[in-house]
Scaffold this motif. Structure first.
Motif, PDB file in Angstrom:
ATOM      1  N   ILE A  68       0.820  -1.220   0.000  1.00 55.40           N
ATOM      2  CA  ILE A  68       0.000   0.000   0.000  1.00 55.40           C
ATOM      3  C   ILE A  68       0.850   1.265   0.000  1.00 55.40           C
ATOM      4  N   GLU A  69       2.123   1.168   0.419  1.00 57.78           N
ATOM      5  CA  GLU A  69       3.026   2.328   0.345  1.00 57.78           C
ATOM      6  C   GLU A  69       3.892   2.300  -0.916  1.00 57.78           C
ATOM      7  N   GLY A  70       3.734   1.268  -1.739  1.00 61.58           N
ATOM      8  CA  GLY A  70       4.499   1.186  -2.977  1.00 61.58           C
ATOM      9  C   GLY A  70       5.974   0.932  -2.756  1.00 61.58           C
ATOM     10  N   ASN A 179       4.319   9.144   7.785  1.00 61.45           N
ATOM     11  CA  ASN A 179       3.092   9.272   6.997  1.00 61.45           C
ATOM     12  C   ASN A 179       1.854   8.895   7.809  1.00 61.45           C
ATOM     13  N   THR A 180       1.976   8.945   9.141  1.00 62.01           N
ATOM     14  CA  THR A 180       0.881   8.497  10.004  1.00 62.01           C
ATOM     15  C   THR A 180      -0.387   9.302   9.780  1.00 62.01           C
ATOM     16  N   PHE A 181      -0.291  10.623   9.705  1.00 67.85           N
ATOM     17  CA  PHE A 181      -1.487  11.465   9.577  1.00 67.85           C
ATOM     18  C   PHE A 181      -2.175  11.288   8.229  1.00 67.85           C
ATOM     19  N   ALA A 182      -1.403  11.256   7.144  1.00 64.52           N
ATOM     20  CA  ALA A 182      -2.005  11.196   5.813  1.00 64.52           C
ATOM     21  C   ALA A 182      -2.412   9.777   5.436  1.00 64.52           C
ATOM     22  N   THR A 183      -1.585   8.813   5.797  1.00 63.72           N
ATOM     23  CA  THR A 183      -1.689   7.413   5.394  1.00 63.72           C
ATOM     24  C   THR A 183      -1.470   7.293   3.885  1.00 63.72           C
ATOM     25  N   PRO A 184      -1.132   6.093   3.406  1.00 60.09           N
ATOM     26  CA  PRO A 184      -0.955   5.924   1.961  1.00 60.09           C
ATOM     27  C   PRO A 184      -2.240   6.095   1.166  1.00 60.09           C
ATOM     28  N   VAL A 196      12.385   6.378   3.272  1.00 64.70           N
ATOM     29  CA  VAL A 196      11.712   5.501   4.231  1.00 64.70           C
ATOM     30  C   VAL A 196      10.407   6.147   4.668  1.00 64.70           C
ATOM     31  N   VAL A 197       9.367   5.332   4.793  1.00 64.38           N
ATOM     32  CA  VAL A 197       8.098   5.780   5.354  1.00 64.38           C
ATOM     33  C   VAL A 197       7.925   5.123   6.714  1.00 64.38           C
ATOM     34  N   VAL A 198       7.521   5.933   7.706  1.00 60.46           N
ATOM     35  CA  VAL A 198       7.284   5.461   9.070  1.00 60.46           C
ATOM     36  C   VAL A 198       5.800   5.586   9.378  1.00 60.46           C
ATOM     37  N   HIS A 199       5.286   4.612  10.141  1.00 56.66           N
ATOM     38  CA  HIS A 199       3.899   4.684  10.589  1.00 56.66           C
ATOM     39  C   HIS A 199       3.792   4.291  12.043  1.00 56.66           C
ATOM     40  N   SER A 200       2.944   5.000  12.771  1.00 59.87           N
ATOM     41  CA  SER A 200       2.344   4.433  13.957  1.00 59.87           C
ATOM     42  C   SER A 200       1.077   3.752  13.456  1.00 59.87           C
TER      43      SER A 200
END
Length: 383
Positions: A68-70, A179-184, A196-200
């Motif tokens: 989902i994040e490509g 990218n937690t707020f926007a999400t993919p 790098v993309v980080v998520h909670s």
């Protein structure tokens, strides 16, 4: 399955979710086993030997995250901070420096300043939404990692990811986007040049306030190998039920983010029209300084609205007066939450460059009836 599921709305449902070959169950089973039988010494079935090194349910989630994040590599952890910790230790050595956005989650600042700082990692803070300020900071000294949240927490600043990636890479920095707020569903940082993309995953990806987790997605094979080693060696992995709950939440991400964005836009517009409000922070408003950039970079504006009242006292009173918006930390669940950052999520950064103004309240706008949400905001303002 994913060769036929290429659209985002299809990927969130099908990536990593092949039916169970033994029974035909459409939903893959949750694998609770801590260990896996071997066909002779070293004869691993599917590469699984012990729950910390690998678990089929966690593998399914990591496949889903990457899709989902490509990205080429996805990793799931027991919390967002566990994910950040592994990434930073994989990328840094004592003597290296992180250039951090001035408006980020307080726990990220605390991790770098108070946990990795004594280990020898330097920290500087800059307004990432001001690319000229970032360039000046990079000219002063070259950091190993350039870390940004966009939209940021809690003031919702918008940073040009492509522009930031270009100047960061020119300086030799690893560009990390939370990218937690926007999400993919709304924003794809890797496609815009981030490393790098980080998520909670606790937040919007899980989406139901019932599971704590974190995730990393990236393309670099060498860095991914180091992250994978630290994930195994340090052991802050997501358990099988946590991984399954996160996967289940992700399947409805696209439709939830659409509703979160619609409700948040209505709440932001209502607040902007109130004479009791000093300022509204929401990138979907034309008055927001990052509105045009957000409209180009994102496919929606998200579910977080921050608001400045006339004073810290008024902000506290508002936060304690909502009824449908529950006073609690965290965000991104289907239910609406209100948070007073100065004394809650960002208390650890009081007195630092990342401190949040005392008059600011953060709203995580859920997917309830928008009329009910507006009525609750109105009565809280009246308090």
């Amino acid at each position: 399955m994913t060769e036929y599921a290429r659209g985002f709305e299809s990927l969130v449902i099908h990536a990593g979710q092949e039916f169970d070959p033994a029974t035909g169950a459409v939903i893959p089973p949750v694998h609770f086993s801590t260990t896996f039988a071997q066909d002779g010494i070293g004869g691993l079935r599917g590469g699984y030997e012990y729950g910390r090194s690998g678990n089929p349910t966690r593998t399914a989630l990591q496949t889903q995250l990457a899709a989902i994040e490509g990205g080429a590599h996805g990793f799931s952890f027991s919390s967002g901070l566990a994910a950040e910790d592994v990434l930073l230790r994989a990328a840094l050595q004592p003597g290296d420096e992180v250039l951090l956005g001035s408006d980020v989650y307080g726990g990220t600042h605390r991790l770098i300043a108070r946990v990795l700082g004594p280990w020898g990692v330097g920290l500087r803070v800059v307004d990432m939404s001001d690319l000229d300020a970032v360039r000046a900071a990079l000219e002063e000294s070259a950091p190993k990692v350039l870390w940004v949240e966009t939209p940021s927490n809690p003031l919702l600043r918008i940073t040009d990811i492509a522009g930031l990636a270009a100047i960061g890479h020119e300086a030799g920095a690893l560009v990390v986007v939370d990218n937690t707020f926007a999400t993919p569903a709304l924003q794809q940082p890797l496609a815009l040049g981030a490393d790098v993309v980080v998520h909670s995953t606790t937040k919007y990806l899980g989406g139901h306030s019932d599971v704590v987790g974190g995730g990393l997605v990236l393309n670099d094979d060498a860095l991914a190998e180091m992250i994978g080693f630290l994930q195994f060696a340090a052991g802050a992995v997501s358990g099988p039920l946590d991984a399954w709950l996160t996967t289940r939440g992700i399947k409805t991400l696209a439709v939830r983010m659409q509703r979160h964005s619609e409700n948040a836009a209505a709440v932001a517009a209502f607040l902007e029209g109130s004479d009791r409000v000093a300022r509204v922070y929401y990138p979907g408003l034309a008055s927001h300084p990052g509105h045009e950039l957000a409209a180009r970079q994102m496919s929606g504006f998200g579910g977080i609205v921050s608001v400045a009242l006339e004073s810290g006292t008024a902000a506290r009173r508002f936060a304690e007066s909502t009824r449908l918006f529950q006073l609690a930390e965290s965000l991104g669940g289907v239910e609406s939450l209100v948070n007073y950052p100065d004394a809650m999520t960002h208390a650890s950064v009081r007195g630092t460059e990342a401190a949040v103004p005392v008059e600011v309240v953060r709203l995580s706008v859920g997917i309830e009836s928008v009329d009910d949400l507006l009525a609750d905001v109105e009565q809280a303002l009246g308090a």
